[in-house]
Motif scaffolding. Structure first.
Motif, mmCIF file in Angstrom:
data_model
loop_
_atom_site.group_PDB
_atom_site.id
_atom_site.type_symbol
_atom_site.label_atom_id
_atom_site.label_comp_id
_atom_site.label_asym_id
_atom_site.label_seq_id
_atom_site.Cartn_x
_atom_site.Cartn_y
_atom_site.Cartn_z
ATOM 1 N N PHE A 50 0.843 -1.196 0.000
ATOM 2 C CA PHE A 50 0.000 0.000 0.000
ATOM 3 C C PHE A 50 0.877 1.246 0.000
ATOM 4 O O PHE A 50 1.795 1.373 0.808
ATOM 5 C CB PHE A 50 -0.914 0.014 1.231
ATOM 6 C CG PHE A 50 -2.189 0.780 1.023
ATOM 7 C CD1 PHE A 50 -3.364 0.124 0.723
ATOM 8 C CD2 PHE A 50 -2.208 2.159 1.094
ATOM 9 C CE1 PHE A 50 -4.547 0.822 0.502
ATOM 10 C CE2 PHE A 50 -3.375 2.880 0.882
ATOM 11 C CZ PHE A 50 -4.556 2.204 0.587
ATOM 12 N N VAL A 51 0.577 2.167 -0.919
ATOM 13 C CA VAL A 51 1.246 3.468 -0.989
ATOM 14 C C VAL A 51 0.179 4.536 -0.805
ATOM 15 O O VAL A 51 -0.804 4.569 -1.552
ATOM 16 C CB VAL A 51 1.959 3.670 -2.338
ATOM 17 C CG1 VAL A 51 2.617 5.047 -2.394
ATOM 18 C CG2 VAL A 51 2.989 2.565 -2.572
ATOM 19 N N SER A 52 0.361 5.397 0.190
ATOM 20 C CA SER A 52 -0.639 6.432 0.485
ATOM 21 C C SER A 52 -0.024 7.809 0.316
ATOM 22 O O SER A 52 0.935 8.164 0.992
ATOM 23 C CB SER A 52 -1.175 6.269 1.914
ATOM 24 O OG SER A 52 -2.202 7.210 2.171
ATOM 25 N N LEU A 53 -0.579 8.593 -0.591
ATOM 26 C CA LEU A 53 -0.094 9.948 -0.867
ATOM 27 C C LEU A 53 -1.185 10.958 -0.529
ATOM 28 O O LEU A 53 -2.342 10.606 -0.365
ATOM 29 C CB LEU A 53 0.284 10.078 -2.346
ATOM 30 C CG LEU A 53 1.298 9.059 -2.889
ATOM 31 C CD1 LEU A 53 1.430 9.222 -4.401
ATOM 32 C CD2 LEU A 53 2.642 9.233 -2.213
ATOM 33 N N GLY A 54 -0.788 12.229 -0.431
ATOM 34 C CA GLY A 54 -1.774 13.290 -0.293
ATOM 35 C C GLY A 54 -2.041 13.738 1.126
ATOM 36 O O GLY A 54 -1.254 13.502 2.041
ATOM 37 N N CYS A 55 -3.203 14.348 1.316
ATOM 38 C CA CYS A 55 -3.556 15.048 2.542
ATOM 39 C C CYS A 55 -4.100 14.084 3.605
ATOM 40 O O CYS A 55 -4.310 12.898 3.333
ATOM 41 C CB CYS A 55 -4.612 16.103 2.231
ATOM 42 S SG CYS A 55 -6.179 15.396 1.673
ATOM 43 N N PRO A 56 -4.350 14.583 4.827
ATOM 44 C CA PRO A 56 -4.929 13.719 5.856
ATOM 45 C C PRO A 56 -6.262 13.079 5.464
ATOM 46 O O PRO A 56 -6.575 11.975 5.906
ATOM 47 C CB PRO A 56 -5.109 14.665 7.044
ATOM 48 C CG PRO A 56 -4.029 15.679 6.870
ATOM 49 C CD PRO A 56 -3.950 15.890 5.372
ATOM 50 N N LYS A 57 -7.051 13.755 4.638
ATOM 51 C CA LYS A 57 -8.320 13.169 4.202
ATOM 52 C C LYS A 57 -8.070 11.925 3.349
ATOM 53 O O LYS A 57 -8.780 10.931 3.444
ATOM 54 C CB LYS A 57 -9.138 14.220 3.442
ATOM 55 C CG LYS A 57 -9.621 15.356 4.331
ATOM 56 C CD LYS A 57 -10.334 16.436 3.549
ATOM 57 C CE LYS A 57 -9.378 17.317 2.782
ATOM 58 N NZ LYS A 57 -8.503 18.125 3.637
ATOM 59 N N ALA A 58 -7.017 11.979 2.511
ATOM 60 C CA ALA A 58 -6.649 10.801 1.738
ATOM 61 C C ALA A 58 -6.110 9.712 2.656
ATOM 62 O O ALA A 58 -6.385 8.516 2.456
ATOM 63 C CB ALA A 58 -5.603 11.169 0.682
ATOM 64 N N PRO A 68 -11.659 8.870 -5.328
ATOM 65 C CA PRO A 68 -11.473 8.898 -3.881
ATOM 66 C C PRO A 68 -12.655 8.307 -3.127
ATOM 67 O O PRO A 68 -13.724 8.093 -3.700
ATOM 68 C CB PRO A 68 -11.333 10.391 -3.578
ATOM 69 C CG PRO A 68 -12.126 11.056 -4.658
ATOM 70 C CD PRO A 68 -11.936 10.203 -5.877
ATOM 71 N N HIS A 69 -12.451 8.057 -1.836
ATOM 72 C CA HIS A 69 -13.431 7.436 -0.930
ATOM 73 C C HIS A 69 -14.246 6.355 -1.637
ATOM 74 O O HIS A 69 -15.475 6.360 -1.662
ATOM 75 C CB HIS A 69 -14.316 8.483 -0.231
ATOM 76 C CG HIS A 69 -15.131 9.376 -1.125
ATOM 77 N ND1 HIS A 69 -16.422 9.096 -1.480
ATOM 78 C CD2 HIS A 69 -14.840 10.544 -1.717
ATOM 79 C CE1 HIS A 69 -16.892 10.050 -2.266
ATOM 80 N NE2 HIS A 69 -15.950 10.938 -2.411
ATOM 81 N N THR A 101 -6.224 4.287 -6.762
ATOM 82 C CA THR A 101 -7.410 4.934 -6.210
ATOM 83 C C THR A 101 -7.050 6.367 -5.826
ATOM 84 O O THR A 101 -5.931 6.820 -6.040
ATOM 85 C CB THR A 101 -7.950 4.146 -4.993
ATOM 86 O OG1 THR A 101 -9.209 4.712 -4.588
ATOM 87 C CG2 THR A 101 -6.971 4.179 -3.834
ATOM 88 N N GLY A 102 -8.016 7.115 -5.281
ATOM 89 C CA GLY A 102 -7.738 8.466 -4.809
ATOM 90 C C GLY A 102 -8.116 9.547 -5.796
ATOM 91 O O GLY A 102 -8.730 9.296 -6.840
ATOM 92 N N CYS A 103 -7.701 10.769 -5.483
ATOM 93 C CA CYS A 103 -8.145 11.942 -6.246
ATOM 94 C C CYS A 103 -7.697 11.912 -7.697
ATOM 95 O O CYS A 103 -8.439 12.295 -8.592
ATOM 96 C CB CYS A 103 -7.662 13.216 -5.560
ATOM 97 S SG CYS A 103 -8.569 13.593 -4.036
#
Length: 442
Positions: free
Chosen positions: A11-19, A102-103, A79-81
């Protein structure tokens, strides 16, 4: 490459706290269904990349991350924005297995199931009640809604995340309670527009532990304050009803901290941005907040070099900065985002002038920040410890959110661990950070 009989997902998670909050929900569901989470590409059967697509640099970072995952593993779900622009992803990386916006928990899980069948006997007790988290154990982001009803001309969030959808207040409070029970000492409330929480459901009444609570920011803040941990409010538009939570800060129910993205001060530019409120109203509101809660910390973000911004507009912004005396400020040079309405505006500001204005803006704010921090020398502050570096603890006061504000370097850290809350005397400051000692630990 020999694979484990238990399917593993990287899993790779980028972006803001909402992401990050979206990532935590996906990771939690993966674990609940019996998948293992891998820390390396080579040991993963498949990789999920949660992307950011808000500005050009974020798009490039996301595309690079997808490319790296494909090169190292070969089986990638996006996934994501940025995923909301599936064509951008597919054009750059046509071999990705699936692309969602996203979401999109259900869509991501469907893609995982299609390419990596879930284990036959998943055990729900593989997942703790607070879920899988990407933050340190002592603080957590609490997302209360998704999407936004505003149509700011520089922003494409609504096109990616949709209109405002508030989470049921009972669900939010149960998640918060689970996090606190798991040892979280600070809850950071996030959304696209925290002050609009509940507007979409007409502030309907929900229930937490059998108790009725309105789906509304004030009632939510009050209930969260009962959990006995730091509660920090982020991304709050300066609506009049925000005034209602300031007494909660004055009474110590939630932290005296408010993150309000003003973005600019020139009435003409604010109108072009399609932002609510005027700079005069904002100055009056700031003064009123400080009258009720003198210790309030106000953080904000601004954009310089917006299309059509003149020297006069920029000077108006600097004057606002001097008058508002904000505690913590971030600033960005305007960046054209694919799909944003502001791209169609006339008189785009040259890049060199944007950078000059950014430098001037930050010079003014740094002087304000340095003066405000200097006034804290000699005061006793509560410091939440984030990490230990030798005999020094690095932490934050109530005036500092993680990763975006300053820190406190605390001497005498023997015996302290992340998550500890300790009284400390401020002994030194600079333009951003504080130094302190902990004299009252015996």
């Amino acid at each position: 490459m020999i694979k484990s009989p238990i399917p593993k997902v990287g899993f790779v998670s980028l972006g803001c706290p909402k992401a990050s909050s979206d990532s935590e929900r996906i990771l939690t569901q993966l674990r609940a269904e019996g998948y293992a989470i891998s820390a390396s590409y080579q040991d993963s059967d498949i990789v999920v990349v949660n992307t950011c697509g808000f500005i050009d640099s974020a798009v490039e970072e996301s595309l690079d991350a997808i490319g790296e995952a494909l090169a190292e593993n070969g089986k990638v779900i996006v996934t994501g924005c940025l995923g909301a622009k599936s064509g951008v992803v597919k054009n750059a990386h046509p071999s990705v297995l699936a692309v969602t916006g996203p979401h999109a928990l259900e869509e991501v899980m469907s893609a995982v199931h299609a390419n990596l069948p879930k284990p036959h006997d998943p055990y729900s007790d593989l997942v703790p009640p607070q879920g899988i988290r990407l933050t340190p154990q002592h603080y957590a982001y609490l997302k209360i809604s998704e999407g936004c009803n505003h149509r700011c001309s520089f922003c494409i969030i609504p096109s990616m995340r949709g209109d405002l959808v508030s989470r049921p207040i009972g669900d939010v409070m149960q998640e918060a309670e689970n996090l606190v029970n798991a040892g979280v000492a600070e809850l950071l409330v996030i959304s696209q527009d925290t002050s609009a929480y509940g507007v979409d459901v007409k502030y309907r009444t929900g229930f937490w532990n059998g108790r009725p609570i309105k789906t509304r920011m004030t009632e939510l803040a009050s209930a969260l304050g009962e959990l006995g941990v730091w509660v920090r409010m982020h991304y709050v538009y300066p609506y009049p009803h925000v005034d209602e939570i300031i007494p909660l800060m004055a009474d110590g129910i939630i932290l005296p901290y408010l993150d309000v993205p003003f973005q600019h001060a020139s009435p003409r530019i604010l109108k072009a941005m399609k932002r609510p409120a005027s700079s005069e109203n904002n100055l009056a509101r700031i003064k009123a907040w400080r009258d009720v809660c003198p210790d309030i910390t106000i953080r904000s973000t601004f954009i310089v070099g917006f299309p059509g911004e003149t020297d006069e507009d920029f000077e108006t912004l600097l004057t606002f900065l001097e008058e508002a005396q904000l505690d913590r400020v971030g600033c960005f040079a305007y960046s054209a985002v694919d799909g944003a309405a502001a791209n169609q505006l006339d008189n785009h500001v040259p890049e060199t002038l944007k950078q000059e204005r950014l430098a001037r803006f930050m010079q003014v704010q740094e002087a304000i920040s340095a003066k405000k921090l200097e006034q804290k020398i000699g005061r006793i502050e509560m410091v939440l410890v984030d990490e230990i570096d030798g005999d020094v603890a690095i932490g934050r006061t109530s005036a500092d959110a993680p990763e975006i504000d300053g820190v406190v370097y605390l001497s005498g850290a023997e015996g302290l661990v992340p998550g500890d809350l300790v009284e400390a005397e401020i002994i030194k400051s600079d333009g951003h950070d504080l130094w302190a000692s902990a004299p009252n630990r015996d």
